[in-house]
Scaffold this motif. Structure first.
Motif, PDB file in Angstrom:
ATOM      1  N   TRP A  34      96.015  53.880   6.142  1.00  0.00           N
ATOM      2  CA  TRP A  34      95.605  52.169   6.297  1.00  0.00           C
ATOM      3  C   TRP A  34      96.600  51.147   5.993  1.00  0.00           C
ATOM      4  O   TRP A  34      96.624  50.110   5.897  1.00  0.00           O
ATOM      5  N   LEU A 154      95.804  46.119   4.918  1.00  0.00           N
ATOM      6  CA  LEU A 154      94.470  46.064   4.585  1.00  0.00           C
ATOM      7  C   LEU A 154      94.272  46.645   3.130  1.00  0.00           C
ATOM      8  O   LEU A 154      93.252  46.425   2.323  1.00  0.00           O
ATOM      9  N   ILE A 155      95.238  47.453   2.571  1.00  0.00           N
ATOM     10  CA  ILE A 155      95.268  47.997   1.380  1.00  0.00           C
ATOM     11  C   ILE A 155      95.186  46.771   0.149  1.00  0.00           C
ATOM     12  O   ILE A 155      94.547  46.487  -0.896  1.00  0.00           O
ATOM     13  N   LEU A 158      91.911  44.676   0.342  1.00  0.00           N
ATOM     14  CA  LEU A 158      91.006  45.548  -0.609  1.00  0.00           C
ATOM     15  C   LEU A 158      91.423  45.480  -1.970  1.00  0.00           C
ATOM     16  O   LEU A 158      90.301  45.249  -2.832  1.00  0.00           O
ATOM     17  N   PHE A 161      89.618  42.125  -2.636  1.00  0.00           N
ATOM     18  CA  PHE A 161      88.430  42.273  -2.808  1.00  0.00           C
ATOM     19  C   PHE A 161      87.674  42.898  -4.002  1.00  0.00           C
ATOM     20  O   PHE A 161      86.707  42.643  -4.503  1.00  0.00           O
ATOM     21  N   ALA A 162      88.259  43.954  -4.379  1.00  0.00           N
ATOM     22  CA  ALA A 162      87.919  44.600  -5.358  1.00  0.00           C
ATOM     23  C   ALA A 162      87.886  43.820  -6.717  1.00  0.00           C
ATOM     24  O   ALA A 162      87.092  44.136  -7.451  1.00  0.00           O
TER      25      ALA A 162
END
Length: 179
Positions: A34, A154-155, A158, A161-162
């Motif tokens: 990813w 994407l990492i 994320l 978002f986290a």
């Protein structure tokens, strides 16, 4: 009943599988796969920009008319923010916060209002009959604008978002994305 993968044990009632249930080698494999996927390749949402001086009423109409989750509020022309093309976002959470402020303004003392510069500016603009959207942008304090580099993986998305951010932007007009 469908069979689950052998590496994720079936959770008992009230228990969810976690990353710790997955072997480290498998997690590292997922992350490496990813890490090469760019966020821009997965998320492509149309961005609707508005001038900072647009009225809140017109901004609400535009949200409904365009059937979108948020508007990108451009920086004020006389802004001291160098390089920033957007002041922030305007969404339905901000509309709710604005309406709550309007509905409860009679309960706010003059001293409290003056202590909160932003609320004071909103009330002053409302008395004049027109509240610009830049005053209400992120009034809810729920959806801050997070800007990501064009090559964000994407990492990294994320990771944003986290931390609780739900919308992000990568600086690459005209194909920017918000999510």
């Amino acid at each position: 009943m469908a069979q689950r993968g052998a590496f994720i044990p079936r959770p008992t009632r009230g228990q969810s599988p976690t990353v710790t249930d997955v072997p480290t080698a498998e997690v590292e494999k997922w992350v490496s796969q990813w890490a090469h996927v760019l966020a821009k390749d997965l998320i492509d949402v149309r961005v609707v920009e508005v001038d900072a001086d647009m009225s809140v009423e017109d901004a609400c109409d535009l949200l409904l008319q365009e059937e979108i989750q948020c508007l990108a509020v451009r920086t004020l022309p006389d802004s001291t923010q160098t390089g920033a093309s957007y002041l922030g976002l305007f969404d339905f959470s901000d509309v709710n916060a604005f309406l709550t402020l309007a509905a409860t303004r009679h309960t706010i003392s003059l001293a409290e209002l003056r202590a909160n510069s932003r609320a004071d500016q909103i009330m002053s603009a409302a008395r004049e009959g027109r509240v610009p959207v830049h005053l209400v942008s992120n009034l809810s304090e729920k959806n801050y604008l997070e800007t990501l580099p064009n090559d964000a993986s994407l990492i990294s998305l994320l990771g944003v978002f986290a931390k609780g951010t739900h919308r992000g932007k990568r600086p690459c007009p005209p194909t920017c994305f918000f999510c």
